[in-house]
Every structure is written in structure tokens, then in C-alpha cells.
Design an enzyme around this catalytic site. Structure first.
Site, PDB file in Angstrom:
ATOM      1  N   VAL A 266     -12.357   9.814  -3.028  1.00  0.00           N
ATOM      2  CA  VAL A 266     -11.655  10.932  -3.651  1.00  0.00           C
ATOM      3  C   VAL A 266     -12.476  12.219  -3.660  1.00  0.00           C
ATOM      4  CG1 VAL A 266     -12.425  10.574  -6.030  1.00  0.00           C
ATOM      5  CG2 VAL A 266     -10.121  11.450  -5.604  1.00  0.00           C
ATOM      6  N   TYR A 267     -13.788  12.140  -3.448  1.00  0.00           N
ATOM      7  CA  TYR A 267     -14.615  13.343  -3.471  1.00  0.00           C
ATOM      8  C   TYR A 267     -14.203  14.294  -2.347  1.00  0.00           C
ATOM      9  CZ  TYR A 267     -17.905  10.831  -6.563  1.00  0.00           C
ATOM     10  OH  TYR A 267     -18.481  10.128  -7.597  1.00  0.00           O
ATOM     11  N   ALA A 268     -13.754  15.473  -2.754  1.00  0.00           N
ATOM     12  CA  ALA A 268     -13.309  16.503  -1.805  1.00  0.00           C
ATOM     13  C   ALA A 268     -12.264  15.943  -0.845  1.00  0.00           C
ATOM     14  CB  ALA A 268     -14.492  17.080  -1.035  1.00  0.00           C
ATOM     15  N   GLY A 269     -11.429  15.033  -1.339  1.00  0.00           N
ATOM     16  CA  GLY A 269     -10.349  14.498  -0.530  1.00  0.00           C
ATOM     17  C   GLY A 269     -10.811  13.765   0.720  1.00  0.00           C
ATOM     18  N   GLY A 270     -11.964  13.128   0.648  1.00  0.00           N
ATOM     19  CA  GLY A 270     -12.493  12.389   1.789  1.00  0.00           C
ATOM     20  C   GLY A 270     -13.569  13.125   2.557  1.00  0.00           C
TER      21      GLY A 270
END
Length: 338
Positions: free
Chosen positions: A61-65
Site C-alpha cells: 500500500v505504500y505509495a500505491g505500490g
């Protein structure tokens, strides 16, 4: 850099773990936390590896991948041998708009593990963690899915993050009864201004021999040395992203004591915060993230800060949790076995 066993396994990880939440953010909370480019990330990863860190943590989920993708590219750019690093990532948060694009269901876990492997450019994940508790999915379903990943060789070890003590113990009981891959670690928040997990989680971790990975060890920058006791600072992450919650009344007493110890030791306030965690027997690895090399270098230097018994007692005196039931009753009745 000292190495420690992760829970009841034969896997050894460095006492500091490089966190990559700052990699690749562009908007929303990720933009506030990070925005590091590939070149900047490469420099941080190289600095960590050169210091002896072999443990790196990220999440889908960090920065959407983007964090995973940048980390994977860094490992390639730096020519890092796969067996020289322990890569951890997590699954739970929304990775799409639909109701099945989130949570700890079998479908979401299997799908996201495959996508994390693709973004990281790896053929296996060393430590795969459930990022939080999913009240909509039976724990049995989650653990069966994780066991499938281990049996297929996509994942080597399993961990949890942000689970309550009773939830972890229930999961442990299920894995033992069904002979599933065991839970080896818990990633949780723990700082001098946030010692809540000492009530139930720490005793549980010791009992079940589960390793502890600490996230946000500087309390979202509150213990970085930039802030006074009331949490006031001209800059810093908390100016735009005030998380995790901090009791500033308690903090106003803690920070002056930390400054006193830092001055006596010739180190920084942040190093005192990290050193205190490294002196706690329950802690396996402390996750440190940074935007700049000097920040990371300062954090790494905390491994050389030695706190003596007086230092630890002074810090404990100003941060100890207030008595709470059943803790005070357990303490009282413990005398029967003295």
C-alpha cells in the site's frame, strides 16, 4: 550492527531495519511522508547496507505500490545478492476500489503477493505480514492462505502487524492445531511516549517467542529532537501528518530527560529514543526510515549508544505506564510465588 533471531526461527535480521515508506510518494499522505526518487532511494539503501543492515521493510500500500517497485529496482541497481538481504512486505490495505481489493481474504492475499513479487522483481518474499486485523475475514482463512504461499515457495516466513494480543494468540493456536506455517513476528508501535503494548502484547510475545519489529520508533518525529515537550516545531512531518497520537502532557516530561541523557552521552535525542528500544529484550528490530542520508546515518549511530542502568531507570521513571487492572492485581498476587 548486531544480528538477532526473528522469533522462534533460524532467520537472523539486523537490529535496525530500513523502512521504505518514504519511497515514491507523490500525493496524499504518501506525498507528505516521502516523495523520494529512485536515485535518492538507491543512496539510502546503499547507506543502510554499508552499515550492516540486512533487513528492509515495505508494504504494497505504500505509495500505491511504488515503494515496492523502487526498492526492487534499488536492489538491482546496487547489484545486491538476493541471499544478502531479508525483504519484508505487507498486505491488507486497499489496492483498488472494489470490496475484494482489500483485507486479509484468501483471494486478496494470493493476488497481492503475486503483484508484490512482480513489483519487487523477486521470486520470493522473506517475511510476509498481514498489515492489520481484518474483522470481515475469518482468521482461519487468512492463515490458510499464508500457509499456501509458504508451501508454494513464494514466501519464507510469516508475520502480523497491528494486531491485539488476543488476536495473535488465537492465530498461533490455529496454526498449531492445523499444522500451518507459524507466526514469527509482530510489527507494532512502541516508543518512550507510547508504551501501551507493555500491558498485554509484550508478555504475549515473550510467552509465544514471537519477534517484535518496531515501527515509528521516533513517534512520527516527535522524539527526533526537533520538538519541545508540547510538540511544537517549525518544521517536521508532524506539521502536516500528526501521527501516531502522542500524549503531549507525558511527552513534556520525557523530552527534557532525553535531552539531559543525550548531552551527557554526546549523542542526539533521536539516538536516545532508538537506543532505549534496542535495550529492550523484547525488541528484535527497530524500523528506521529517512528522507536524507544524514537522518539515516544519525539513526544508525544509535546502535553505538550504550544506556547504563541509571539512564534506563531515569527514562522508565518518566514514561512508565500508570497502573491499570488487571496489571496491578497480577503484580500484587505475584507475591504468593515469591
Amino acid at each position: 550492527m548486531r544480528m538477532r533471531q526473528l522469533g522462534h526461527s533460524g532467520l537472523f535480521v539486523s537490529e535496525l531495519c530500513l523502512g521504505t515508506m518514504t519511497f515514491g510518494g507523490s500525493e496524499g499522505i504518501w506525498g507528505q511522508i516521502g516523495q523520494l526518487s529512485q536515485d535518492e532511494a538507491d543512496t539510502l539503501v546503499r547507506t543502510a547496507l554499508d552499515a550492516g543492515i540486512n533487513f528492509i521493510d515495505t508494504a504494497n500500500v505504500y505509495a500505491g505500490g511504488e515503494s515496492e517497485r523502487i526498492l526492487g529496482q534499488s536492489l538491482k541497481n546496487l547489484g545486491v545478492a538476493r541471499d544478502d538481504v531479508v525483504i519484508a512486505t505487507k498486505v491488507l490495505g486497499p489496492m483498488g476500489d472494489g470490496p475484494n481489493a482489500r483485507g486479509a481474504s484468501r483471494g486478496h492475499i494470493l493476488s497481492q503477493c503475486k503483484q508484490s513479487l512482480q513489483r519487487l522483481g523477486l521470486n520470493h518474499i522473506d517475511l510476509y505480514q498481514i498489515h492489520g486485523f481484518d474483522p470481515a475475514t475469518p482468521i482461519e482463512e487468512t492463515l490458510e492462505a499464508l500457509d499456501t504461499l509458504v508451501r508454494h515457495g513464494h514466501v519464507r516466513y510469516l508475520g502480523l502487524s497491528n494486531w491485539a494480543a488476543w488476536q495473535v494468540v488465537k492465530a498461533v493456536g490455529i496454526t498449531e492445531a492445523r499444522r500451518l506455517a507459524p507466526i514469527l513476528s509482530l510489527q507494532a508501535y512502541y516508543t518512550l511516549v507510547g508504551r501501551d503494548l507493555e500491558r498485554e502484547i509484550v508478555p504475549m510475545l515473550r510467552s509465544e517467542k514471537i519477534g517484535l519489529m518496531v515501527w515509528s520508533p521516533l513517534a512520527g518525529g516527535y522524539l527526533s529532537g526537533k520538538y519541545d515537550g508540547e510538540g511544537q516545531a517549525a518544521d517536521g512531518r508532524r506539521a502536516s501528518f500528526d501521527f501516531p497520537p502522542v500524549d503531549r502532557t507525558r511527552g513534556s516530561v520525557v523530552i527534557p530527560e532525553m535531552r539531559r541523557i543525550a548531552e551527557a552521552k554526546g549523542c542526539t535525542v533521536a539516538q536516545v529514543a532508538l537506543a532505549w528500544l534496542l535495550h529492550q529484550p523484547v525488541v528484535t528490530s527497530v524500523i528506521v526510515g529517512a528522507k536524507r542520508v544524514d537522518q539515516l546515518a544519525d539513526n544508525i549511530a544509535a546502535t553505538q549508544v550504550s544506556l547504563d542502568a541509571d539512564d534506563l531507570a531515569a527514562l522508565d521513571a518518566v514514561t512508565k505506564l500508570p497502573a491499570e487492572y488487571p496489571g496491578w492485581m497480577l503484580e500484587r498476587q505475584r507475591g504468593y510465588r515469591a
